[in-house]
Design an enzyme around this catalytic site. Structure first.
Site, PDB file in Angstrom:
ATOM      1  N   ASP A   1       9.375 -18.587  -3.171  1.00  0.00           N
ATOM      2  CA  ASP A   1      10.555 -18.451  -4.176  1.00  0.00           C
ATOM      3  C   ASP A   1      11.329 -19.704  -3.739  1.00  0.00           C
ATOM      4  O   ASP A   1      11.352 -20.493  -3.072  1.00  0.00           O
ATOM      5  CB  ASP A   1      10.931 -16.997  -4.025  1.00  0.00           C
ATOM      6  CG  ASP A   1      11.995 -16.522  -2.786  1.00  0.00           C
ATOM      7  OD1 ASP A   1      12.068 -17.486  -1.954  1.00  0.00           O
ATOM      8  OD2 ASP A   1      12.673 -15.533  -2.954  1.00  0.00           O
ATOM      9  N   HIS A   2      12.677 -19.399  -4.430  1.00  0.00           N
ATOM     10  CA  HIS A   2      13.655 -20.500  -4.331  1.00  0.00           C
ATOM     11  C   HIS A   2      14.172 -20.609  -2.805  1.00  0.00           C
ATOM     12  O   HIS A   2      14.136 -21.838  -2.167  1.00  0.00           O
ATOM     13  CB  HIS A   2      14.917 -20.362  -5.135  1.00  0.00           C
ATOM     14  CG  HIS A   2      15.432 -18.734  -4.897  1.00  0.00           C
ATOM     15  ND1 HIS A   2      14.681 -17.684  -5.352  1.00  0.00           N
ATOM     16  CD2 HIS A   2      16.540 -18.353  -4.166  1.00  0.00           C
ATOM     17  CE1 HIS A   2      15.355 -16.531  -4.978  1.00  0.00           C
ATOM     18  NE2 HIS A   2      16.653 -17.164  -4.226  1.00  0.00           N
TER      19      HIS A   2
ATOM     20  N   CYS B   1       9.380 -16.907   1.845  1.00  0.00           N
ATOM     21  CA  CYS B   1      10.799 -16.809   0.888  1.00  0.00           C
ATOM     22  C   CYS B   1      11.860 -16.901   2.030  1.00  0.00           C
ATOM     23  O   CYS B   1      11.754 -17.466   3.174  1.00  0.00           O
ATOM     24  CB  CYS B   1      10.634 -15.339   0.204  1.00  0.00           C
ATOM     25  SG  CYS B   1      10.503 -13.719   1.408  1.00  0.00           S
ATOM     26  N   GLY B   2      13.019 -16.221   1.833  1.00  0.00           N
ATOM     27  CA  GLY B   2      14.072 -16.484   2.600  1.00  0.00           C
ATOM     28  C   GLY B   2      13.794 -16.038   4.091  1.00  0.00           C
ATOM     29  O   GLY B   2      13.940 -16.498   5.177  1.00  0.00           O
ATOM     30  N   THR B   3      13.375 -14.596   4.046  1.00  0.00           N
ATOM     31  CA  THR B   3      13.211 -13.902   5.186  1.00  0.00           C
ATOM     32  C   THR B   3      11.832 -13.721   5.661  1.00  0.00           C
ATOM     33  O   THR B   3      11.240 -13.408   6.628  1.00  0.00           O
ATOM     34  CB  THR B   3      13.889 -12.422   5.093  1.00  0.00           C
ATOM     35  OG1 THR B   3      13.223 -11.964   3.940  1.00  0.00           O
ATOM     36  CG2 THR B   3      15.086 -12.525   5.084  1.00  0.00           C
ATOM     37  N   GLY B   4      10.870 -13.715   4.505  1.00  0.00           N
ATOM     38  CA  GLY B   4       9.474 -13.731   4.559  1.00  0.00           C
ATOM     39  C   GLY B   4       9.204 -11.994   4.364  1.00  0.00           C
ATOM     40  O   GLY B   4       8.000 -11.629   4.302  1.00  0.00           O
ATOM     41  N   ILE B   5       9.982 -11.116   4.229  1.00  0.00           N
ATOM     42  CA  ILE B   5       9.877  -9.876   4.169  1.00  0.00           C
ATOM     43  C   ILE B   5       9.637  -9.432   2.959  1.00  0.00           C
ATOM     44  O   ILE B   5       8.648  -8.733   2.885  1.00  0.00           O
ATOM     45  CB  ILE B   5      11.264  -9.032   4.686  1.00  0.00           C
ATOM     46  CG1 ILE B   5      11.474  -9.427   6.079  1.00  0.00           C
ATOM     47  CG2 ILE B   5      11.149  -7.584   4.476  1.00  0.00           C
ATOM     48  CD1 ILE B   5      12.824  -8.833   6.635  1.00  0.00           C
TER      49      ILE B   5
ATOM     50  N   MET C   1       7.989 -11.238   0.534  1.00  0.00           N
ATOM     51  CA  MET C   1       6.891 -11.623   0.202  1.00  0.00           C
ATOM     52  C   MET C   1       5.626 -10.638   0.956  1.00  0.00           C
ATOM     53  O   MET C   1       4.740 -10.474   0.283  1.00  0.00           O
ATOM     54  CB  MET C   1       6.634 -12.841   0.796  1.00  0.00           C
ATOM     55  CG  MET C   1       7.009 -14.157  -0.024  1.00  0.00           C
ATOM     56  SD  MET C   1       6.280 -14.323  -1.666  1.00  0.00           S
ATOM     57  CE  MET C   1       6.828 -15.884  -2.322  1.00  0.00           C
TER      58      MET C   1
ATOM     59  N   ARG D   1     -13.986  -3.053  17.375  1.00  0.00           N
ATOM     60  CA  ARG D   1     -13.203  -2.255  17.428  1.00  0.00           C
ATOM     61  C   ARG D   1     -11.973  -2.704  16.405  1.00  0.00           C
ATOM     62  O   ARG D   1     -11.360  -1.756  15.718  1.00  0.00           O
ATOM     63  CB  ARG D   1     -12.377  -2.169  18.710  1.00  0.00           C
ATOM     64  CG  ARG D   1     -11.713  -3.334  19.297  1.00  0.00           C
ATOM     65  CD  ARG D   1     -11.139  -3.203  20.670  1.00  0.00           C
ATOM     66  NE  ARG D   1     -10.036  -4.128  21.190  1.00  0.00           N
ATOM     67  CZ  ARG D   1     -10.849  -5.277  21.581  1.00  0.00           C
ATOM     68  NH1 ARG D   1     -11.696  -5.724  21.459  1.00  0.00           N
ATOM     69  NH2 ARG D   1      -9.698  -6.245  22.095  1.00  0.00           N
ATOM     70  N   HIS D   2     -11.823  -3.814  15.980  1.00  0.00           N
ATOM     71  CA  HIS D   2     -11.117  -4.402  15.177  1.00  0.00           C
ATOM     72  C   HIS D   2     -11.433  -4.322  13.588  1.00  0.00           C
ATOM     73  O   HIS D   2     -10.715  -3.861  12.875  1.00  0.00           O
ATOM     74  CB  HIS D   2     -10.680  -5.916  15.321  1.00  0.00           C
ATOM     75  CG  HIS D   2      -9.988  -6.268  16.681  1.00  0.00           C
ATOM     76  ND1 HIS D   2      -8.936  -5.653  16.934  1.00  0.00           N
ATOM     77  CD2 HIS D   2     -10.154  -7.089  17.770  1.00  0.00           C
ATOM     78  CE1 HIS D   2      -8.284  -6.108  18.189  1.00  0.00           C
ATOM     79  NE2 HIS D   2      -9.209  -7.138  18.653  1.00  0.00           N
TER      80      HIS D   2
ATOM     81  N   HIS E   1      -7.099 -10.171  15.462  1.00  0.00           N
ATOM     82  CA  HIS E   1      -7.183  -8.625  15.526  1.00  0.00           C
ATOM     83  C   HIS E   1      -7.247  -7.948  14.003  1.00  0.00           C
ATOM     84  O   HIS E   1      -7.910  -7.091  14.011  1.00  0.00           O
ATOM     85  CB  HIS E   1      -6.095  -8.150  16.142  1.00  0.00           C
ATOM     86  CG  HIS E   1      -6.124  -8.338  17.707  1.00  0.00           C
ATOM     87  ND1 HIS E   1      -5.545  -7.644  18.722  1.00  0.00           N
ATOM     88  CD2 HIS E   1      -6.515  -9.429  18.429  1.00  0.00           C
ATOM     89  CE1 HIS E   1      -5.366  -8.027  19.894  1.00  0.00           C
ATOM     90  NE2 HIS E   1      -6.220  -9.086  19.796  1.00  0.00           N
TER      91      HIS E   1
HETATM   92  C1  RB5 Z   1      16.300 -14.504  -2.248  1.00  0.00           C
HETATM   93  O1  RB5 Z   1      17.548 -14.502  -1.918  1.00  0.00           O
HETATM   94  C2  RB5 Z   1      15.857 -13.697  -1.116  1.00  0.00           C
HETATM   95  O2  RB5 Z   1      16.072 -12.218  -1.090  1.00  0.00           O
HETATM   96  C3  RB5 Z   1      14.130 -13.733  -0.644  1.00  0.00           C
HETATM   97  O3  RB5 Z   1      13.936 -15.017  -0.359  1.00  0.00           O
HETATM   98  C4  RB5 Z   1      13.732 -13.170   0.352  1.00  0.00           C
HETATM   99  O4  RB5 Z   1      14.264 -13.291   1.677  1.00  0.00           O
HETATM  100  C5  RB5 Z   1      13.215 -11.581  -0.105  1.00  0.00           C
HETATM  101  O5  RB5 Z   1      12.824 -10.737   1.053  1.00  0.00           O
END
Ligand code: RB5
Length: 142
Positions: free
Chosen positions: A8-9, A65-69, A71, A133-134, A98
Site C-alpha cells: 500500500d502507500h 504496508c506501514g506495519t506489515g500487520i 497485509m 512433523r512440519h 517450519h
Molecule cells: C496505512 O496508514 C496503514 O494503516 C497500513 O499501511 C498498515 O500499517 C496496516 O496494517
C-alpha cells in the site's frame, strides 16, 4: 524464481527498493502495485498477490504496508496462503523451514531498508524442510 510483490502507500518506497534489489539478483518480479504514495487500501493488494500465488504465476510473494500487520491479516484469510510477518532474520528463516510460508510481510514504518533486504534474501533462499512433523502441522490449518 518468479515472485509477486505488492504494497500500500505506507510500503510503496520500500517495495520499490526491494524490486530493484531483487531484479539486480535476477529474480523475475510481478509488481501488482500500488503505483505511488497516494493513499490506498492494503487488502486490495494482498488479494491480488495471493491470487498470483494460487494461480501459479508466482511461487513466493512479498507484501509491504506501514506495519506489515494489515497485509498479513488480509493475506492469511486467503485460501492456500501462509503469510508471515517478519522483522528479523531468524523468523524469516524459520518460517520457510517450519511453516513453508509463501508470503513474507514487512512493515516499512517498523524496520529500515537494510534489514528488510536481509530478511527478504533470507526468506527467498531458505527452502522448506519437508520434515514430516512440519507437514503434519501445516496440514492441520491449511
Ligand atoms: C496505512 O496508514 C496503514 O494503516 C497500513 O499501511 C498498515 O500499517 C496496516 O496494517
Amino acid at each position: 524464481m518468479k515472485l509477486v510483490i505488492g504494497s500500500d502507500h505506507g510500503g510503496y518506497a520500500l517495495k520499490q527498493e526491494i524490486i530493484q534489489h531483487l531484479q539486480a539478483k535476477g529474480y523475475e518480479i510481478m509488481d501488482i502495485g500500488c503505483e505511488s504514495e497516494a493513499s490506498c487500501d492494503y487488502p486490495d493488494y494482498a488479494k491480488k498477490a495471493c491470487a498470483a500465488i494460487r494461480s501459479g504465476e508466482a511461487e513466493l510473494g512479498i507484501l509491504v504496508c506501514g506495519t506489515g500487520i494489515g497485509m498479513s491479516m488480509a493475506a492469511n484469510k486467503e485460501p492456500g496462503i501462509r503469510a508471515s510477518l517478519c522483522h528479523d532474520v531468524f523468523s524469516a528463516k524459520a518460517t520457510r523451514e517450519h511453516n513453508d510460508a509463501n508470503i513474507l510481510c514487512m512493515g516499512a514504518r517498523v524496520i529500515g531498508p537494510g534489514l528488510a533486504l536481509m530478511i527478504t534474501d533470507t526468506f527467498l533462499t531458505t527452502p522448506f524442510s519437508n520434515e514430516e512433523r512440519h507437514l503434519r502441522r501445516i496440514r492441520k490449518y491449511s
